[in-house]
Design a protein around this motif. Sequence first.
Motif, PDB file in Angstrom:
ATOM      1  N   LEU A  80       0.827  -1.210   0.000  1.00 20.99           N
ATOM      2  CA  LEU A  80       0.000   0.000   0.000  1.00 20.99           C
ATOM      3  C   LEU A  80       0.862   1.262   0.000  1.00 20.99           C
ATOM      4  O   LEU A  80       0.509   2.260  -0.640  1.00 20.99           O
ATOM      5  CB  LEU A  80      -0.953  -0.004   1.195  1.00 20.99           C
ATOM      6  N   ARG A  81       1.992   1.217   0.696  1.00 23.52           N
ATOM      7  CA  ARG A  81       2.908   2.365   0.679  1.00 23.52           C
ATOM      8  C   ARG A  81       3.429   2.600  -0.734  1.00 23.52           C
ATOM      9  O   ARG A  81       3.527   3.740  -1.196  1.00 23.52           O
ATOM     10  CB  ARG A  81       4.085   2.128   1.621  1.00 23.52           C
ATOM     11  N   SER A  82       3.768   1.512  -1.423  1.00 22.97           N
ATOM     12  CA  SER A  82       4.270   1.639  -2.794  1.00 22.97           C
ATOM     13  C   SER A  82       3.202   2.236  -3.706  1.00 22.97           C
ATOM     14  O   SER A  82       3.494   3.111  -4.522  1.00 22.97           O
ATOM     15  CB  SER A  82       4.692   0.267  -3.333  1.00 22.97           C
ATOM     16  N   VAL A  83       1.962   1.763  -3.546  1.00 20.24           N
ATOM     17  CA  VAL A  83       0.859   2.296  -4.347  1.00 20.24           C
ATOM     18  C   VAL A  83       0.655   3.777  -4.043  1.00 20.24           C
ATOM     19  O   VAL A  83       0.478   4.595  -4.949  1.00 20.24           O
ATOM     20  CB  VAL A  83      -0.436   1.488  -4.093  1.00 20.24           C
ATOM     21  N   THR A  88       1.186   9.422  -5.474  1.00 20.26           N
ATOM     22  CA  THR A  88       1.707  10.754  -5.151  1.00 20.26           C
ATOM     23  C   THR A  88       2.578  11.275  -6.289  1.00 20.26           C
ATOM     24  O   THR A  88       2.463  12.443  -6.687  1.00 20.26           O
ATOM     25  CB  THR A  88       2.511  10.706  -3.836  1.00 20.26           C
ATOM     26  N   ASP A  89       3.423  10.403  -6.827  1.00 17.69           N
ATOM     27  CA  ASP A  89       4.277  10.805  -7.957  1.00 17.69           C
ATOM     28  C   ASP A  89       3.433  11.182  -9.171  1.00 17.69           C
ATOM     29  O   ASP A  89       3.703  12.183  -9.844  1.00 17.69           O
ATOM     30  CB  ASP A  89       5.255   9.679  -8.319  1.00 17.69           C
ATOM     31  N   ARG A  90       2.387  10.376  -9.459  1.00 13.26           N
ATOM     32  CA  ARG A  90       1.507  10.687 -10.583  1.00 13.26           C
ATOM     33  C   ARG A  90       0.770  12.004 -10.354  1.00 13.26           C
ATOM     34  O   ARG A  90       0.608  12.810 -11.282  1.00 13.26           O
ATOM     35  CB  ARG A  90       0.497   9.557 -10.807  1.00 13.26           C
ATOM     36  N   GLN A  95      -0.027  17.563 -11.641  1.00 17.25           N
ATOM     37  CA  GLN A  95      -0.075  18.951 -11.190  1.00 17.25           C
ATOM     38  C   GLN A  95       0.911  19.805 -11.990  1.00 17.25           C
ATOM     39  O   GLN A  95       0.581  20.914 -12.415  1.00 17.25           O
ATOM     40  CB  GLN A  95       0.248  19.016  -9.693  1.00 17.25           C
ATOM     41  N   THR A  96       2.085  19.295 -12.238  1.00 17.94           N
ATOM     42  CA  THR A  96       3.093  20.020 -13.020  1.00 17.94           C
ATOM     43  C   THR A  96       2.610  20.216 -14.451  1.00 17.94           C
ATOM     44  O   THR A  96       2.728  21.310 -15.023  1.00 17.94           O
ATOM     45  CB  THR A  96       4.436  19.261 -12.997  1.00 17.94           C
ATOM     46  N   ALA A  97       2.032  19.157 -15.039  1.00 19.83           N
ATOM     47  CA  ALA A  97       1.536  19.251 -16.418  1.00 19.83           C
ATOM     48  C   ALA A  97       0.404  20.267 -16.518  1.00 19.83           C
ATOM     49  O   ALA A  97       0.358  21.067 -17.471  1.00 19.83           O
ATOM     50  CB  ALA A  97       1.072  17.880 -16.900  1.00 19.83           C
ATOM     51  N   VAL A  98      -0.501  20.257 -15.570  1.00 17.07           N
ATOM     52  CA  VAL A  98      -1.608  21.222 -15.572  1.00 17.07           C
ATOM     53  C   VAL A  98      -1.071  22.632 -15.412  1.00 17.07           C
ATOM     54  O   VAL A  98      -1.495  23.557 -16.121  1.00 17.07           O
ATOM     55  CB  VAL A  98      -2.644  20.872 -14.471  1.00 17.07           C
TER      56      VAL A  98
END
Length: 127
Positions: A80-83, A88-90, A95-98
């Motif tokens: 679950l931490r990995s997910v 969070t990375d996505r 957010q950066t793309a927007v």
Amino acid sequence: MSHINVTINGRQYRMGCEEGQELRLLKLAETLEQRITNLRGKFGEIGDARLTVMAALTVCDELLDAGAHVRKLEEEVESLRSVRNAATDRARATQTAVANALNAAAERIEKTTQVLNRTIGGGVAIG
């Protein structure tokens, strides 16, 4: 070091424990005593040593099952931490793309506004 008396299988035992652990030791002895009593009810009088060993084995069985369950839960938590980290990375990338898209749109709007102002202001479109 403290000493307390516990009853296991109907017998008193004087036990040593660290200060503050007296109630825990009493609870442990109480739990073992209850297991022995339950086994005696199930199997009758089959011998004190045998009842005690059977009670100890049931405790060990539960402990092994609990350990396996804890390991499974720890693996699940790690998964679950990995997910969560991937999500969070996505989210950051989105957010950066927007933000980049909004900045680019704002720049295009600004350029269009400048062209329109020049066209309206001077009568001739420059651009």
